[in-house]
Design an enzyme around this catalytic site. Structure first.
Site, short mmCIF file in Angstrom:
data_model
loop_
_atom_site.label_atom_id
_atom_site.label_comp_id
_atom_site.label_asym_id
_atom_site.label_seq_id
_atom_site.Cartn_x
_atom_site.Cartn_y
_atom_site.Cartn_z
N GLU A 160 25.51 6.73 -77.10
CA GLU A 160 25.08 6.43 -75.72
C GLU A 160 24.89 7.73 -74.96
O GLU A 160 23.98 7.89 -74.17
CB GLU A 160 26.14 5.57 -75.02
N GLU A 161 25.79 8.69 -75.23
CA GLU A 161 25.85 9.90 -74.40
C GLU A 161 24.62 10.77 -74.51
O GLU A 161 24.27 11.49 -73.60
CB GLU A 161 27.10 10.72 -74.78
N HIS A 181 30.38 1.82 -76.13
CA HIS A 181 29.80 2.80 -77.07
C HIS A 181 30.89 3.59 -77.80
O HIS A 181 31.88 4.01 -77.22
CB HIS A 181 28.78 3.72 -76.40
N ASP A 231 31.91 0.01 -69.91
CA ASP A 231 31.73 1.46 -70.02
C ASP A 231 31.99 2.12 -68.67
O ASP A 231 31.24 2.98 -68.23
CB ASP A 231 30.32 1.78 -70.54
N HIS A 243 34.04 12.95 -69.32
CA HIS A 243 33.41 14.06 -70.04
C HIS A 243 34.23 15.35 -70.04
O HIS A 243 33.66 16.45 -70.01
CB HIS A 243 32.01 14.36 -69.49
N ASP A 272 36.09 6.98 -71.70
CA ASP A 272 34.64 6.94 -71.96
C ASP A 272 34.36 7.18 -73.44
O ASP A 272 34.24 8.30 -73.86
CB ASP A 272 33.95 7.99 -71.10
ZN LIG Z 1 30.22 6.03 -71.38
#
Ligand SMILES: [Zn+2]
Length: 463
Positions: free
Chosen positions: A330-331, A284, A358, A428, A296
């Site tokens: 995606e998030e 993503h 991912d 994140h 990520d």
């Molecule tokens: Zn991800």
């Protein structure tokens, strides 16, 4: 009789021989793929640009737009059969000013680092000050019921350290982050703060998505994450009971704006023999708005692009159509993956295999497969081809969030399984930056992906 026996013996040896030759050809091809990826790979250079020049790229942001434009141009340079953008409607949440938090007691104020969770509403303009109730699960809030009224619920359920796969540990705890505010809000709490989703004890708060679900507008409360070391400290203060009376303050100005448009970026090499059988590889393109989204999922994006580059560079003409999909958003609710699958359904496209990366750009250990028994036993025969590259996991289960909507009874979804121990150190956060990705590990992942895609392309599925 003798003749039949002789024919039998000849057939036995020739089929065995041809299986052996196939294996030899495959192992030579896979060796070439690894050599190219490790000596002349492009993934690291791409990741450098995506993280440092484009930066973070939350759905709907300027960074998101720049990432789409950049990826399209880079795919176009590869000389694929075609490259296109697929429109996707995405939510648009903005963090606003930097969040503030502190503990207030008779001994004074103590500042705490805090980050709003994606999708959360703001606190009142002047912030929110209230007593804190500590819980370890959503269930505990249900049991406390009205006792949380007027308070800030502090979710302190840690990711269980005894689970070997950190993704499982994440799965066990992340419900607090996703649904914590909606559960606490229903019982009249005024705010929810969450222990960061990591096994590491440090000062870095981890953001991530949250959902209000279908609760009433007036039950919606602001929610944010604090670091694991702040969470441990807060818990110790609470343990002091009456000896240490304090209140928690936090202030955030994030908001949800109207939905906007982003794109899945798609490129393909048309298959020579079975163009209607589609094999997807992807990651993503969006990321959180802290850090640079390097692990990520910048890593998955550049590895997926590298798979198609490797095919082109090594002049492997795929039998089936090989498609790279860089998914939007995606998030924040998977809108890219959902839009891609529904377009595929409308066009009656046949997706036989989809591979997602991912799980970070760490040393690849193998793959996880979601497929039927027949396909799984076919796949297991390939396991030995990966032994020289230290890939040992050929497990059942897995795939990826974005490719999930493509699932059919007879197709194969798979996910690259890198070593997962350090993924949640960065996940994140503002520390998920380019410098945290190791070039070789990233390239080994890309080569592993290209190699298994090569096998799926050669042999198809359901044979
Ligand atoms: Zn991800």
């Amino acid at each position: 009789m003798k003749k039949i026996l002789l024919i039998g013996i000849i057939t036995f040896f020739s089929t065995n021989l041809s299986a052996q030759t196939e294996t030899n050809i495959d192992s030579v091809k896979i060796r070439k793929i690894y050599t190219e990826a490790l000596t002349n790979g492009r993934s690291y250079q791409w990741l450098n640009y995506l993280t440092k020049k484009v930066g973070h790229r939350l759905a709907g942001s300027e960074g998101d737009k720049n990432a789409v434009a950049w990826a399209k141009v880079e795919l176009e340079k590869l000389g694929l059969t075609k490259v296109w953008l697929q429109p996707v409607t995405v939510p648009h949440w903005v963090r606003g000013e930097k969040e503030e938090a502190h503990i207030e007691s008779e001994f004074g104020k103590f500042n705490i680092d805090i980050r709003a969770l994606g999708g959360s509403i703001a606190t009142p303009k002047g912030g929110l000050l209230a007593e804190v109730v500590e819980v370890k699960s959503l269930k505990e809030v249900e049991e406390l019921g009205d006792k949380v009224k007027g308070k800030i619920v502090f979710y302190n359920g840690a990711m269980p350290a005894d689970k070997i796969e950190t993704f499982r540990a994440y799965g066990a705890a992340v419900g607090q982050r996703v649904n914590g505010a909606s559960v606490a809000g229903k019982f009249g709490a005024v705010g929810a703060i969450v222990r960061s989703m990591t096994t590491k004890i440090d000062n870095v708060p981890h953001t991530g998505t949250m959902r209000y679900g279908d609760i009433d507008e007036n039950q919606k409360i602001p929610t944010a994450a604090i670091s694991t070391s702040s969470a441990d400290m807060l818990s110790k203060l609470i343990e002091q009971g009456d000896k240490m009376k304090f209140k928690f303050y936090f202030k955030q100005s994030c908001k949800n704006l109207p939905d906007t448009q982003s794109f899945n970026v798609i490129g393909e090499i048309e298959g020579l023999n079975y163009p209607n059988e589609i094999i997807v590889v992807g990651g993503h393109l969006d990321s959180w708005d802290l850090g640079e989204g390097a692990h990520d999922d910048g890593s998955g994006v550049v590895q997926s692009m590298e798979v198609l580059r490797l095919f082109k560079e090594l002049k492997i003409k795929p039998k089936r159509t090989l498609r790279v999909v860089l998914f939007a958003n995606e998030e924040f609710g998977l809108s890219g993956g959902t839009a891609y699958a529904s377009a595929a359904e409308n066009k009656k496209e046949k997706h036989i295999v989809a591979l997602e990366s991912d799980s970070g750009g760490f040393t690849p250990r193998g793959f996880g497969f979601t497929c039927n028994d027949k396909n799984y036993s076919q796949i297991l025969k390939w396991k030995q081809l990966f032994e020289p590259y230290n890939l040992h996991i050929f497990a059942r289960g897995g795939g990826g969030a974005d490719i999930g909507p493509l699932k059919k009874d007879d197709n194969v979804l798979l996910g690259l399984r890198p070593d997962s121990q350090r993924y949640f150190d960065y996940h994140h956060t503002e520390t998920d930056v380019f410098e945290m990705v190791n070039k070789r590990e990233l390239e080994l992942g890309a080569a592993s992906m290209a190699s298994i895609i090569y096998l799926f392309d050669q042999y198809g599925i359901n044979n």
